[in-house]
Write a protein that holds these residues in place. Sequence first.
Motif, PDB file in Angstrom:
ATOM      1  N   ILE A   1       6.631  -0.177   8.394  1.00  0.00           N
ATOM      2  CA  ILE A   1       5.981  -0.397   7.100  1.00  0.00           C
ATOM      3  C   ILE A   1       5.779  -1.880   6.816  1.00  0.00           C
ATOM      4  O   ILE A   1       4.710  -2.306   6.454  1.00  0.00           O
ATOM      5  N   SER A   2       6.838  -2.670   6.981  1.00  0.00           N
ATOM      6  CA  SER A   2       6.746  -4.072   6.590  1.00  0.00           C
ATOM      7  C   SER A   2       6.161  -4.923   7.709  1.00  0.00           C
ATOM      8  O   SER A   2       6.293  -4.618   8.887  1.00  0.00           O
TER       9      SER A   2
ATOM     10  N   ASN B   1       5.420   5.029   1.167  1.00  0.00           N
ATOM     11  CA  ASN B   1       4.981   3.671   1.494  1.00  0.00           C
ATOM     12  C   ASN B   1       4.164   3.682   2.774  1.00  0.00           C
ATOM     13  O   ASN B   1       4.541   4.322   3.762  1.00  0.00           O
ATOM     14  N   ILE B   2       3.065   2.955   2.762  1.00  0.00           N
ATOM     15  CA  ILE B   2       2.192   2.835   3.930  1.00  0.00           C
ATOM     16  C   ILE B   2       2.396   1.483   4.597  1.00  0.00           C
ATOM     17  O   ILE B   2       2.589   1.394   5.806  1.00  0.00           O
ATOM     18  N   SER B   3       2.364   0.420   3.796  1.00  0.00           N
ATOM     19  CA  SER B   3       2.493  -0.915   4.365  1.00  0.00           C
ATOM     20  C   SER B   3       2.905  -1.911   3.289  1.00  0.00           C
ATOM     21  O   SER B   3       2.510  -1.777   2.127  1.00  0.00           O
TER      22      SER B   3
ATOM     23  N   VAL C   1       0.866  -1.176   0.000  1.00  0.00           N
ATOM     24  CA  VAL C   1       0.000   0.000   0.000  1.00  0.00           C
ATOM     25  C   VAL C   1       0.899   1.220   0.000  1.00  0.00           C
ATOM     26  O   VAL C   1       1.792   1.331   0.855  1.00  0.00           O
ATOM     27  N   TRP C   2       0.707   2.105  -0.982  1.00  0.00           N
ATOM     28  CA  TRP C   2       1.523   3.304  -1.043  1.00  0.00           C
ATOM     29  C   TRP C   2       0.759   4.446  -1.677  1.00  0.00           C
ATOM     30  O   TRP C   2      -0.254   4.248  -2.340  1.00  0.00           O
ATOM     31  N   LEU C   3       1.274   5.657  -1.426  1.00  0.00           N
ATOM     32  CA  LEU C   3       0.695   6.870  -1.999  1.00  0.00           C
ATOM     33  C   LEU C   3       1.668   7.424  -3.015  1.00  0.00           C
ATOM     34  O   LEU C   3       2.883   7.377  -2.821  1.00  0.00           O
ATOM     35  N   ARG C   4       1.143   7.967  -4.095  1.00  0.00           N
ATOM     36  CA  ARG C   4       1.986   8.616  -5.098  1.00  0.00           C
ATOM     37  C   ARG C   4       1.452  10.010  -5.350  1.00  0.00           C
ATOM     38  O   ARG C   4       0.274  10.190  -5.668  1.00  0.00           O
TER      39      ARG C   4
END
Length: 182
Positions: A109-110, A63-65, A51-54
């Motif tokens: 994150i991970s 990066n979120i997760s 899961v990430w935002l751009r």
Amino acid sequence: MKKTLMWIALAMVPAWSPVQADPAPTDGQSYLALTVPNIDVAEYHRPYVAVWLRNQDSGEIHNISVWYQLGRGGPAGKGGDDKGEQWLKDMRQWWRYSGRRLDMPVDGISGATRQPGDYQLALQSTLSTLAPGQYVLNVEAAREVGGREMLKIPFVLPVSKVAVLTAKGESELGEVALHLVP
């Protein structure tokens, strides 16, 4: 006698259930709700999920997760193996934009892969640090002996009103709902 047996039976029920959601974010906060669907196949492996935002303007990635098979015996380089890391590149878009430059695992994150169920990820602290602009929330899943799927939800920061933006997967992801709170 029946009450005693009932209490013994209740004491034997584990406090957890096979399908648990992550702790719910605090009310009044932005969060992401996502479903990992139960897929009825002969050989099922838990999906890797990123899961990430751009930022659409600058191309910056947040990066979120990332859920993947963590090495046995701990992270790679600390006595564990990195067998699970070799499959991170199956999340092709995430790998292209961010994953190949990361030294996994990344604190905060991970995490380990999750079984089918509903999960929530808190976003308020991440969103509050981002510059105003147009963003896309990306959720990508890939599964061994399975498929790959990616969902995108565009949104604008700063958030001006409460909104719920959704996307629905067809195979590896269920419903994904971005709950935005100003």
